[in-house]
Design a protein around this motif. Structure first.
Motif, mmCIF file in Angstrom:
data_model
loop_
_atom_site.group_PDB
_atom_site.id
_atom_site.type_symbol
_atom_site.label_atom_id
_atom_site.label_comp_id
_atom_site.label_asym_id
_atom_site.label_seq_id
_atom_site.Cartn_x
_atom_site.Cartn_y
_atom_site.Cartn_z
ATOM 1 N N ILE A 1 0.838 -1.203 0.000
ATOM 2 C CA ILE A 1 0.000 0.000 0.000
ATOM 3 C C ILE A 1 0.868 1.247 0.000
ATOM 4 O O ILE A 1 0.612 2.213 -0.730
ATOM 5 N N THR A 2 1.911 1.255 0.813
ATOM 6 C CA THR A 2 2.796 2.421 0.883
ATOM 7 C C THR A 2 3.445 2.702 -0.467
ATOM 8 O O THR A 2 3.498 3.861 -0.913
ATOM 9 N N GLN A 3 3.941 1.673 -1.133
ATOM 10 C CA GLN A 3 4.588 1.888 -2.428
ATOM 11 C C GLN A 3 3.587 2.369 -3.476
ATOM 12 O O GLN A 3 3.932 3.194 -4.338
ATOM 13 N N PRO B 1 0.090 2.024 21.059
ATOM 14 C CA PRO B 1 1.119 2.920 20.526
ATOM 15 C C PRO B 1 2.448 2.224 20.268
ATOM 16 O O PRO B 1 3.130 2.535 19.278
ATOM 17 N N GLU B 2 2.817 1.270 21.124
ATOM 18 C CA GLU B 2 4.084 0.562 20.923
ATOM 19 C C GLU B 2 4.060 -0.252 19.628
ATOM 20 O O GLU B 2 5.048 -0.301 18.892
ATOM 21 N N MET B 3 2.933 -0.870 19.341
ATOM 22 C CA MET B 3 2.809 -1.636 18.098
ATOM 23 C C MET B 3 2.799 -0.692 16.898
ATOM 24 O O MET B 3 3.392 -0.987 15.857
ATOM 25 N N PHE B 4 2.106 0.451 17.029
ATOM 26 C CA PHE B 4 2.126 1.440 15.948
ATOM 27 C C PHE B 4 3.558 1.848 15.623
ATOM 28 O O PHE B 4 3.950 1.888 14.449
ATOM 29 N N ARG B 5 4.340 2.144 16.655
ATOM 30 C CA ARG B 5 5.722 2.599 16.423
ATOM 31 C C ARG B 5 6.562 1.507 15.763
ATOM 32 O O ARG B 5 7.402 1.793 14.914
ATOM 33 N N GLN B 6 6.315 0.282 16.134
ATOM 34 C CA GLN B 6 7.111 -0.819 15.609
ATOM 35 C C GLN B 6 6.701 -1.198 14.191
ATOM 36 O O GLN B 6 7.565 -1.444 13.337
ATOM 37 N N ASP B 7 5.398 -1.231 13.934
ATOM 38 C CA ASP B 7 4.919 -1.863 12.711
ATOM 39 C C ASP B 7 4.338 -0.905 11.666
ATOM 40 O O ASP B 7 4.367 -1.227 10.475
ATOM 41 N N VAL B 8 3.795 0.214 12.066
ATOM 42 C CA VAL B 8 3.099 1.096 11.120
ATOM 43 C C VAL B 8 3.864 2.388 10.871
ATOM 44 O O VAL B 8 3.966 2.860 9.726
ATOM 45 N N LYS B 9 4.412 2.949 11.910
ATOM 46 C CA LYS B 9 5.103 4.233 11.797
ATOM 47 C C LYS B 9 6.163 4.264 10.700
ATOM 48 O O LYS B 9 6.256 5.254 9.959
ATOM 49 N N PRO B 10 6.987 3.221 10.527
ATOM 50 C CA PRO B 10 8.009 3.297 9.469
ATOM 51 C C PRO B 10 7.423 3.507 8.072
ATOM 52 O O PRO B 10 8.041 4.180 7.238
ATOM 53 N N TYR B 11 6.237 2.970 7.826
ATOM 54 C CA TYR B 11 5.620 3.128 6.508
ATOM 55 C C TYR B 11 5.055 4.535 6.335
ATOM 56 O O TYR B 11 5.181 5.136 5.265
ATOM 57 N N LEU B 12 4.437 5.055 7.393
ATOM 58 C CA LEU B 12 3.969 6.438 7.311
ATOM 59 C C LEU B 12 5.138 7.391 7.109
ATOM 60 O O LEU B 12 5.053 8.334 6.314
ATOM 61 N N LYS B 13 6.223 7.161 7.827
ATOM 62 C CA LYS B 13 7.386 8.040 7.682
ATOM 63 C C LYS B 13 7.954 7.956 6.267
ATOM 64 O O LYS B 13 8.328 8.985 5.678
ATOM 65 N N GLU B 14 8.013 6.765 5.709
ATOM 66 C CA GLU B 14 8.506 6.633 4.336
ATOM 67 C C GLU B 14 7.619 7.409 3.365
ATOM 68 O O GLU B 14 8.121 8.099 2.464
ATOM 69 N N LEU B 15 6.312 7.317 3.559
ATOM 70 C CA LEU B 15 5.386 8.037 2.690
ATOM 71 C C LEU B 15 5.552 9.546 2.826
ATOM 72 O O LEU B 15 5.675 10.268 1.831
ATOM 73 N N TYR B 16 5.586 10.049 4.069
ATOM 74 C CA TYR B 16 5.693 11.495 4.261
ATOM 75 C C TYR B 16 7.083 12.013 3.901
ATOM 76 O O TYR B 16 7.214 13.144 3.428
#
Length: 379
Positions: A199-201, A237-252
């Motif tokens: 999805i991110t790509q 929040p801990e799971m968000f930081r581990q699993d989702v945040k890296p993809y949002l950061k790559e997108l932004y």
């Protein structure tokens, strides 16, 4: 100040002559079709029987120019033909299939997903066999550059590149199912990450195409990913930081690398615990502030994050206030929201989400007229 100057200054946390006002510059800061048509009738304006639908599933519109001017709206949308509006397949029974192969069924005023293409996949390699949108289809950008240039050169409105793709987390929940995807984050992390990455790509490719057309002309770039419920974040929040945040950061990070426009993120519900992370991801504007959700107190939000983050919408609740409040109460809510969130800039006024069919037109009129009448924020 003209419209564009007002929005830009507010997002730079500068004092403005009045708080900027939005209606319809994004798919999440507008009106549903029924609320819009009721409002036109109430105001004695010509009907709009075939409105420009901005998001089919939410039944929202890009409002007509005469209404936007009535309410002093400071921003206008330019939009890509995104996956939810491009080459859909109609089915009997008020159903359709979108580019992601999601099947949507009409449910009252909205459409809900009833068939999910990734629901039964077992291995990440299975993703390669699935239908997926072509992000670089040239039909998506037909007329987009010309419209962005027109808005920039021939008007003084702020120009917003509107949301046109699924966020990584919300998209994964749509494609896999909320329960199944949240289980994947515990028990099948390879699958979860493969979906998030896909999805991110796709989002990055869509933004690549979009920004190639509009980058010189837009002041705001809007993206969404719903991360909250009424009571808490969807995942810890801990799971968000581990699993989702890296993809949002790559997108932004990609978006920031392609444009100087301010980055706007829509995320419903209780997202207070994730705001420092969203700022680290590159979010500069948060929409909305859903006051009816846990921890989303506007005074506390402004106090803790107002120096780093601007707020677009929020304050005027569309669940518990606008459908039932009397005009005087609505005016008080507007004044409180503007004085609380608009101090020292960093606020664009609109409701906490789209204006729903249960909001009577006199209440919408009262809300926007109160915002216009408020003037500058008290020092």
């Amino acid at each position: 100040m003209n419209h564009r100057e007002r929005v830009v200054a507010a997002l730079e946390h500068k004092t403005t002559d009045r708080v900027p006002i939005d209606l319809g510059s994004t798919i999440v800061t507008t009106a549903t079709r029924i609320a819009y048509q009721n409002l036109l009738e109430h105001l004695g304006l010509p009907p709009d029987d075939e409105p420009n639908i901005s998001h089919r599933q939410m039944d929202t519109v890009y409002p007509r120019e005469d209404l936007l001017q009535r309410y002093g709206a400071d921003a206008r949308a330019v939009y890509l033909k995104g996956p939810w509006a491009f080459e859909t397949k109609e089915l009997p029974g008020d159903r359709f299939v979108d580019e992601y192969d999601l099947t949507w069924q009409k449910a009252s005023f909205y459409y809900d997903v009833v068939e999910r293409p990734f629901a039964d996949l077992e291995r990440p390699s299975d993703l390669e066999t699935m239908q997926w949108p072509d992000p670089y289809d040239p039909g998506r950008v037909a007329g987009v550059r010309e419209e962005a240039r027109r808005l920039h050169d021939e008007t003084d409105y702020a120009v917003v590149a509107d949301i046109m793709c699924l966020g990584p987390f919300e998209g994964a929940c749509f494609m896999r199912g909320y329960e199944q995807f949240c289980m994947d984050l515990y028990w099948n992390r390879d699958m979860a990450h493969a979906i998030l990455d896909k999805i991110t790509q796709t989002d990055i490719a869509l933004w690549d195409l979009f920004l190639q057309q509009v980058e010189p002309y837009v002041q705001v770039v809007a993206q969404g990913d719903d991360l909250g419920t009424q009571k808490a974040t969807w995942i810890a929040p801990e799971m968000f930081r581990q699993d989702v945040k890296p993809y949002l950061k790559e997108l932004y990070d990609f978006i920031h690398g392609q444009t100087e426009a301010t980055v706007f993120m829509h995320s419903c519900g209780s997202v207070f615990d994730l705001i420092p992370d969203l700022i680290e991801c590159g979010v500069e504007v948060l929409n909305p502030i859903q006051r009816s959700a846990a921890k989303m107190d506007i005074a506390e939000m402004k106090r803790q994050f107002g120096s780093e983050l601007s707020f677009w919408g929020g304050g005027i609740d569309v669940q518990q206030v606008l459908p039932t409040a009397m005009p005087d109460e609505i005016r008080r809510e507007v004044d409180y929201s503007i004085e609380t969130l608009g101090r020292d800039g960093g606020y664009v006024f609109c409701a906490a989400h789209n204006l729903q069919p249960d909001v009577s037109p006199d209440r919408i009129e009262a809300m926007y007229q109160a915002a216009l009448a408020h003037g500058a924020v008290n020092a």
